[in-house]
Design a protein around this motif. Structure first.
Motif, PDB file in Angstrom:
ATOM      1  N   LYS A   1       0.831  -1.207   0.000  1.00 57.15           N
ATOM      2  CA  LYS A   1       0.000   0.000   0.000  1.00 57.15           C
ATOM      3  C   LYS A   1       0.867   1.259   0.000  1.00 57.15           C
ATOM      4  O   LYS A   1       0.554   2.234  -0.676  1.00 57.15           O
ATOM      5  CB  LYS A   1      -0.925   0.018   1.219  1.00 57.15           C
ATOM      6  N   ASP A   2       1.962   1.218   0.759  1.00 56.29           N
ATOM      7  CA  ASP A   2       2.855   2.384   0.811  1.00 56.29           C
ATOM      8  C   ASP A   2       3.586   2.587  -0.510  1.00 56.29           C
ATOM      9  O   ASP A   2       3.855   3.721  -0.913  1.00 56.29           O
ATOM     10  CB  ASP A   2       3.881   2.224   1.940  1.00 56.29           C
TER      11      ASP A   2
ATOM     12  N   PRO B   1       1.760   3.670  -6.481  1.00 55.26           N
ATOM     13  CA  PRO B   1       1.913   5.026  -7.002  1.00 55.26           C
ATOM     14  C   PRO B   1       0.638   5.846  -6.751  1.00 55.26           C
ATOM     15  O   PRO B   1      -0.464   5.332  -6.760  1.00 55.26           O
ATOM     16  CB  PRO B   1       2.134   4.813  -8.493  1.00 55.26           C
ATOM     17  N   GLN B   2       0.869   7.103  -6.526  1.00 60.36           N
ATOM     18  CA  GLN B   2      -0.250   8.016  -6.302  1.00 60.36           C
ATOM     19  C   GLN B   2      -0.837   8.408  -7.645  1.00 60.36           C
ATOM     20  O   GLN B   2      -0.113   8.561  -8.637  1.00 60.36           O
ATOM     21  CB  GLN B   2       0.230   9.264  -5.545  1.00 60.36           C
ATOM     22  N   PRO B   3      -2.163   8.569  -7.749  1.00 57.55           N
ATOM     23  CA  PRO B   3      -2.774   8.939  -9.029  1.00 57.55           C
ATOM     24  C   PRO B   3      -2.329  10.314  -9.498  1.00 57.55           C
ATOM     25  O   PRO B   3      -2.120  11.219  -8.696  1.00 57.55           O
ATOM     26  CB  PRO B   3      -4.275   8.906  -8.734  1.00 57.55           C
TER      27      PRO B   3
END
Length: 179
Positions: free
Chosen positions: A73-74, A77-79
């Motif tokens: 989860k960490d 990648p961020q959207p």
């Protein structure tokens, strides 16, 4: 008459009680009773150990999976908004493959067209020559002249066909050399 023998009562077995059977020591059976008690204690102890090890393994596996999920989860990648992304480019391999296929297709089409044109031209020439031979044959007065004209027509047809095949081979080879 003879009478049927009387039915004997059938003994029914009762289920064993769930409680542990009491072991009594009588006379010379004391060592065997002690050995059975020791085996029962060892079995119970082994079962408890196996159960404890199983619980420990399950706990360690659960903790490892939880840690892996948290790490994934960490690391996810961020959207990113579409406005921030550059437009996609075509892969170089796809561009080269498309150009190669298109150029090969065009070369085959040109070669095929040239061969068809040459075959049509040959067919027209042969038809005209056959009509001319038939007209000449119609004006002949003697059978010897007719045989001579037919032999000449057969020879002309053979040579024309051989030239036609050589021309087709030349056209095909020219198309292959361009690749």
């Amino acid at each position: 008459m003879s009478e049927a023998p009387a039915a004997k009562p059938v003994a029914t077995s009762r289920p064993a009680a769930a409680a542990k059977p009491a072991i009594r020591a009588t006379g010379g059976a004391a060592p065997m009773v002690a050995a059975a008690a020791a085996a029962q204690t060892a079995t119970e102890s082994a079962a408890a150990t196996v159960e404890a090890v199983g619980e420990t393994v399950a706990k360690v596996a659960h903790d490892a999976v939880a840690a892996s999920v948290a790490k994934a989860k960490d690391a996810a990648p961020q959207p990113v908004s579409l406005g921030q992304l550059p437009p996609p480019r075509l892969p170089q391999a796809a561009t080269l493959a498309g150009e190669a296929v298109l150029s090969q297709t065009l070369a085959v089409a040109k070669t095929w067209g040239a061969m068809q044109a040459r075959m049509l031209q040959h067919a027209c020439e042969e038809f005209k020559a056959s009509v001319d031979d038939a007209e000449k044959l119609a004006r002949v007065d003697t059978p010897s002249q007719a045989v001579t004209l037919q032999a000449q027509a057969i020879r002309r047809t053979y040579e024309s066909y051989a030239d036609h095949l050589r021309e087709l081979a030349r056209i095909a080879n020219a198309g292959l050399k361009k690749d």
